[in-house]
Design a protein around this motif. Structure first.
Motif, PDB file in Angstrom:
ATOM      1  N   MET A   1       0.859  -1.188   0.000  1.00  0.00           N
ATOM      2  CA  MET A   1       0.000   0.000   0.000  1.00  0.00           C
ATOM      3  C   MET A   1       0.893   1.236   0.000  1.00  0.00           C
ATOM      4  SD  MET A   1      -3.007   1.023   2.707  1.00  0.00           S
ATOM      5  CE  MET A   1      -4.228  -0.171   2.232  1.00  0.00           C
ATOM      6  N   SER A   2       0.820   2.033  -1.052  1.00  0.00           N
ATOM      7  CA  SER A   2       1.656   3.232  -1.115  1.00  0.00           C
ATOM      8  C   SER A   2       1.025   4.350  -0.295  1.00  0.00           C
ATOM      9  CB  SER A   2       1.849   3.676  -2.561  1.00  0.00           C
ATOM     10  OG  SER A   2       0.621   4.023  -3.143  1.00  0.00           O
ATOM     11  N   GLN A   3       1.871   5.229   0.197  1.00  0.00           N
ATOM     12  CA  GLN A   3       1.397   6.311   1.043  1.00  0.00           C
ATOM     13  C   GLN A   3       0.746   7.414   0.214  1.00  0.00           C
ATOM     14  OE1 GLN A   3       4.367   8.411   3.423  1.00  0.00           O
ATOM     15  NE2 GLN A   3       2.932   8.376   5.126  1.00  0.00           N
ATOM     16  N   ILE A   4      -0.360   7.917   0.708  1.00  0.00           N
ATOM     17  CA  ILE A   4      -1.088   9.010   0.075  1.00  0.00           C
ATOM     18  C   ILE A   4      -0.427  10.324   0.474  1.00  0.00           C
ATOM     19  CG2 ILE A   4      -3.301  10.240   0.055  1.00  0.00           C
ATOM     20  CD1 ILE A   4      -4.588   7.463   0.642  1.00  0.00           C
ATOM     21  N   THR A   5      -0.257  11.228  -0.490  1.00  0.00           N
ATOM     22  CA  THR A   5       0.274  12.559  -0.203  1.00  0.00           C
ATOM     23  C   THR A   5      -0.848  13.578  -0.331  1.00  0.00           C
ATOM     24  OG1 THR A   5       2.478  11.980  -0.995  1.00  0.00           O
ATOM     25  CG2 THR A   5       1.945  14.327  -0.899  1.00  0.00           C
ATOM     26  N   VAL A   6      -1.016  14.372   0.723  1.00  0.00           N
ATOM     27  CA  VAL A   6      -2.058  15.393   0.788  1.00  0.00           C
ATOM     28  C   VAL A   6      -1.398  16.751   1.004  1.00  0.00           C
ATOM     29  CG1 VAL A   6      -4.113  16.187   2.024  1.00  0.00           C
ATOM     30  CG2 VAL A   6      -3.636  13.736   1.849  1.00  0.00           C
ATOM     31  N   VAL A   7      -1.837  17.749   0.241  1.00  0.00           N
ATOM     32  CA  VAL A   7      -1.362  19.118   0.429  1.00  0.00           C
ATOM     33  C   VAL A   7      -2.517  19.946   0.975  1.00  0.00           C
ATOM     34  CG1 VAL A   7      -0.457  21.190  -0.708  1.00  0.00           C
ATOM     35  CG2 VAL A   7       0.360  18.929  -1.393  1.00  0.00           C
ATOM     36  N   ILE A   8      -2.214  20.789   1.971  1.00  0.00           N
ATOM     37  CA  ILE A   8      -3.227  21.624   2.604  1.00  0.00           C
ATOM     38  C   ILE A   8      -2.812  23.083   2.494  1.00  0.00           C
ATOM     39  CG2 ILE A   8      -4.390  22.212   4.776  1.00  0.00           C
ATOM     40  CD1 ILE A   8      -3.776  19.215   5.587  1.00  0.00           C
ATOM     41  N   GLY A   9      -3.720  23.913   1.958  1.00  0.00           N
ATOM     42  CA  GLY A   9      -3.487  25.352   1.867  1.00  0.00           C
ATOM     43  C   GLY A   9      -4.630  26.095   2.524  1.00  0.00           C
ATOM     44  N   ASP A  10      -4.324  26.917   3.511  1.00  0.00           N
ATOM     45  CA  ASP A  10      -5.334  27.656   4.259  1.00  0.00           C
ATOM     46  C   ASP A  10      -5.098  29.146   4.114  1.00  0.00           C
ATOM     47  OD1 ASP A  10      -6.309  29.086   6.839  1.00  0.00           O
ATOM     48  OD2 ASP A  10      -7.253  27.127   7.012  1.00  0.00           O
TER      49      ASP A  10
END
Length: 120
Positions: A1-10
């Motif tokens: 299972m490959s790791q999910i990459t999430v980007v957060i901009g606020d």
């Protein structure tokens, strides 16, 4: 299972709580620092080869629409509830625009929805 990459901009430079929830669900998270970070979402998603991105601002639209316009990401914006984001992931959106909602439950739910849909 490959790791999910999430980007957060606020828009206000926040996003740490939603990041903690996403990390708890097993994702690698990049929180864009500084005010108006939502407007850099598409740029950072591209640079990080992210699976999906989350934009927060008053309307829930500016950063998501900018990422869609500049890079062609499939964006859904103006969301106000966790269930809306989970449904958007299920519909194949990879840029999610919310009003201000920096809560751990959101990050966790979105990563789990992505894992379920994409088997990651």
């Amino acid at each position: 299972m490959s790791q999910i990459t999430v980007v957060i901009g606020d828009r206000l430079g926040k996003g740490q709580k939603v990041a903690a929830g996403a990390e708890a669900a097993g994702a690698r998270v990049v929180v864009i620092p500084g005010v108006a970070a939502d407007m850099k979402l598409g740029d950072v998603m591209k640079a990080e080869n992210a699976d999906f991105g989350i934009s927060f601002c008053g309307s829930g639209g500016a950063g998501a629409i900018t990422a869609q316009t500049k890079y062609g990401y499939k964006a859904k914006h103006s969301m106000r509830a966790i269930d809306e984001g989970v449904a958007a992931i299920g519909e194949g959106y990879n840029v999610l625009g919310f009003g201000f909602m920096d809560v751990e439950e959101l990050g966790k739910a979105l990563v789990e929805a992505y894992q379920k849909k994409h088997g990651k």
